[in-house]
Design an enzyme around this catalytic site. Structure first.
Site, mmCIF file in Angstrom:
data_model
loop_
_atom_site.group_PDB
_atom_site.id
_atom_site.type_symbol
_atom_site.label_atom_id
_atom_site.label_comp_id
_atom_site.label_asym_id
_atom_site.label_seq_id
_atom_site.Cartn_x
_atom_site.Cartn_y
_atom_site.Cartn_z
ATOM 1 N N ASP A 217 0.836 -0.715 0.140
ATOM 2 C CA ASP A 217 0.217 -0.306 -0.070
ATOM 3 C C ASP A 217 0.773 1.262 -0.048
ATOM 4 O OD1 ASP A 217 0.647 -0.701 2.835
ATOM 5 O OD2 ASP A 217 -0.844 -0.516 3.760
ATOM 6 N N ASP A 241 1.044 -7.227 -10.567
ATOM 7 C CA ASP A 241 -0.129 -6.298 -12.321
ATOM 8 C C ASP A 241 -0.271 -5.380 -11.974
ATOM 9 O OD1 ASP A 241 -1.660 -6.813 -14.254
ATOM 10 O OD2 ASP A 241 -2.985 -7.325 -12.560
ATOM 11 N N ASP A 245 0.725 -0.948 -13.644
ATOM 12 C CA ASP A 245 -0.134 -0.560 -14.357
ATOM 13 C C ASP A 245 -0.509 0.979 -14.332
ATOM 14 O OD1 ASP A 245 -1.376 -2.647 -15.949
ATOM 15 O OD2 ASP A 245 -3.292 -1.720 -16.148
HETATM 16 C C1 IPM Z 1 -1.361 -9.128 -17.985
HETATM 17 C C2 IPM Z 1 -2.909 -8.704 -17.477
HETATM 18 C C3 IPM Z 1 -3.929 -10.087 -16.776
HETATM 19 C C4 IPM Z 1 -2.808 -10.446 -16.025
HETATM 20 C C5 IPM Z 1 -5.137 -10.623 -17.333
HETATM 21 C C6 IPM Z 1 -5.734 -10.290 -18.488
HETATM 22 C C7 IPM Z 1 -5.320 -12.081 -17.082
HETATM 23 O O1 IPM Z 1 -3.798 -8.080 -16.646
HETATM 24 O O2 IPM Z 1 -0.658 -8.774 -18.619
HETATM 25 O O3 IPM Z 1 -0.885 -7.739 -17.063
HETATM 26 O O4 IPM Z 1 -3.474 -10.462 -15.177
HETATM 27 O O5 IPM Z 1 -1.777 -10.772 -15.420
HETATM 28 MN MN MN Z 2 -2.243 -6.165 -16.480
#
Ligand code: IPM
Ligand code: MN
Ligand code: NAD
Length: 352
Positions: A217, A241, A245
Site C-alpha cells: 500500500d 500486475d 499499470d
Molecule cells: C496482464 C493482464 C493479465 C494478468 C490478465 C489478462 C490475466 O492483466 O498481463 O497484466 O492479470 O496477468
Molecule cells: Mn495487467
C-alpha cells in the site's frame, strides 16, 4: 534463421502486432538478421477458430520458437466463455514456465511533458518491475465460487520465491545495484515467506546490493511520488500486475510500457503490459509504442541484436521529438501514421 512466433490475439492485439512486425522488418533490412514469422491463435480469436484459448498448435509452436511476441487477449465477447481468453493466457504462462515478467518503466526525456506528474518528480525515472508470473493467487487451488461463497488461494513455495528474487538481484547488479521487495508481510503469510527468503538471499548472496522492503500500500504511493528512488522492484504476481499499470502513469500512458516474460525452459515472450483495449480496437488510434518497445526488448534479450534495438529506439525518439502523439497521449496522430513515421525514420537513419 530465427523463428519468431506471433500471437496477435484480440482487440488492438492484431493491429499493434502487425505494426511492430513492420518496424522489425524495416530495421532488419540494415543488418544481417534473418528471421521467419509464424502466426498462431490465442485468446478469443483462438476460441472462435479452434474452440480453445490456448490451442495445441499454438503451444507446440511456442515450444519450438526462438522468441514469442504476444499482442493481447480478451474482450466482452468472451467474458462468459467456458474457458476465457484470460484463462488461455494463464495456461500459456504456466505451460511455458514464464515465471519472470520484467516491466521496465523508463522516463524518456521526450515524455516529460506527457506525464500527468510534475517534471521534476518523473525526470530520470528508470526502474524495472520484476513481477512473479506463474504463482500466487492467480494459480493457487482451491479456487471456486458458488452462490454463497468464493475462494481464491494465495500460495507460494520457497523455490518459486528464490528463483525470482535471485533474478531480481542479478538484474540489479547490471543496473543501479538496488532491490526493493514489495509485499504485505504485516498481513499475509505468503508475504512473510517472501520477506524471509528475500532477506536471506540479500544477506548471504548479494551483500553488495542495496536491499529494502516496502508494504504494497505504501509502495503504491511511493512509486508515483518518488519514482527515481527505484532500480529493481520485485514482487508477487498480483501486486506486480496492479503496480505496473499504476507505474505506467509516470510515462503518460499505459500504451508506452513493454514487457518480457522469461523462462528457464522455453523461449522468452514479449508483450505490452496493457490489455486488448476493446474500447479503441479497429479505430487506428492505439499507441504502438508498447509493442514496438517489446520488440526492442526481444532483440536485446533473445537475440543480442543491440544495434537493431538502438536503431528502433532512436527512430521512436525522433518521431516523438517531432511532437507526434497518439490519442492516449493527447495527440491526433493515428496508429498507422505513427508507425509509418517510425519506419521512415529507421530507413533515414540507415542511409545517413
Ligand atoms: C496482464 C493482464 C493479465 C494478468 C490478465 C489478462 C490475466 O492483466 O498481463 O497484466 O492479470 O496477468
Ligand atoms: Mn495487467
Ligand atoms: P486495457 O489495458 O485493455 O485498457 C485500459 C485502458 O487503456 C483503455 O482505456 C484502453 O483504451 C487504454 N489502452 C490500453 N492500451 C493502449 C494502447 N496501446 N494505446 C492506447 N490506449 C491504450 O485494460 P482493460 O480495459 O481493463 O481490459 C480489456 C481486456 O484486456 C480485458 O478482457 C482484459 O482481461 C484484457 N487484458 C489482457 C491483457 C493481456 O493480454 N496481457 C492485459 C490486460 C488486460
Amino acid at each position: 534463421m530465427k523463428r519468431i512466433v506471433t500471437l496477435p490475439g484480440d482487440g488492438i492485439g492484431p493491429e499493434i502486432t502487425a505494426s511492430a512486425l513492420k518496424v522489425l522488418e524495416a530495421a532488419s533490412q540494415h543488418v544481417d538478421f534473418k528471421f521467419e514469422v509464424e502466426e498462431h491463435t490465442i485468446g478469443g480469436a483462438a476460441i472462435d477458430q479452434d474452440g480453445h484459448p490456448f490451442p495445441d498448435a499454438t503451444k507446440k509452436a511456442c515450444q519450438a520458437a526462438d522468441a514469442i511476441l504476444l499482442g493481447a487477449v480478451g474482450g466482452p465477447k468472451w467474458e462468459q466463455a467456458e474457458r476465457t481468453p484470460e484463462a488461455g493466457l494463464l495456461e500459456m504462462r504456466q505451460t511455458l514456465e514464464l515465471f519472470a515478467n520484467l516491466r521496465p518503466v523508463e522516463m524518456h526525456d521526450y515524455l516529460l511533458k506527457d506525464s500527468p506528474l510534475k517534471e521534476e518528480i518523473v525526470k530520470g525515472t528508470d526502474f524495472v518491475m520484476v513481477r512473479e508470473l506463474t504463482g500466487g493467487i492467480y494459480f493457487g487451488r482451491p479456487k471456486y465460487f458458488d452462490e454463497e461463497e468464493a475462494v481464491d488461494t494465495l500460495h507460494y513455495n520457497r523455490g518459486e520465491i528464490e528463483r525470482i528474487v535471485r533474478l531480481a538481484f542479478d538484474l540489479a547488479k547490471t543496473r543501479k545495484n538496488k532491490v526493493t521487495l514489495v509485499d504485505k508481510a504485516n498481513v499475509l503469510a505468503s508475504s512473510q515467506l517472501w520477506r524471509k527468503v528475500a532477506t536471506q538471499i540479500a544477506q548471504e548472496e548479494y551483500p553488495e546490493v542495496e536491499f529494502e522492503w516496502m508494504y504494497v500500500d505504501n509502495a503504491a504511493m511511493q512509486i508515483i511520488t518518488n519514482p527515481t528512488a527505484y532500480d529493481v522492484i520485485v514482487t508477487e504476481n498480483m501486486f506486480g500486475d496492479i503496480l505496473s499499470d499504476e507505474a505506467s502513469v509516470i510515462t503518460g500512458s499505459l500504451g508506452m510500457l513493454p514487457s518480457a516474460s522469461l523462462s528457464q525452459t522455453n523461449a522468452s515472450l514479449y508483450e505490452p503490459i496493457h490489455g486488448s483495449a476493446p474500447d479503441i480496437a479497429g479505430k487506428d488510434i492505439a499507441n504502438p509504442m508498447s509493442m514496438i518497445l517489446s520488440v526492442t526488448m526481444m532483440l536485446r534479450q533473445s537475440f543480442e541484436e543491440f544495434e537493431m534495438a538502438d536503431r528502433i529506439e532512436h527512430a521512436c525518439a525522433a518521431v516523438m521529438d517531432r511532437g507526434m502523439r497518439t490519442a492516449d497521449l493527447g495527440g491526433d496522430t493515428s496508429h498507422s501514421t505513427f508507425t509509418r513515421a517510425v519506419i521512415d525514420e529507421i530507413n533515414k537513419g540507415a542511409s545517413s
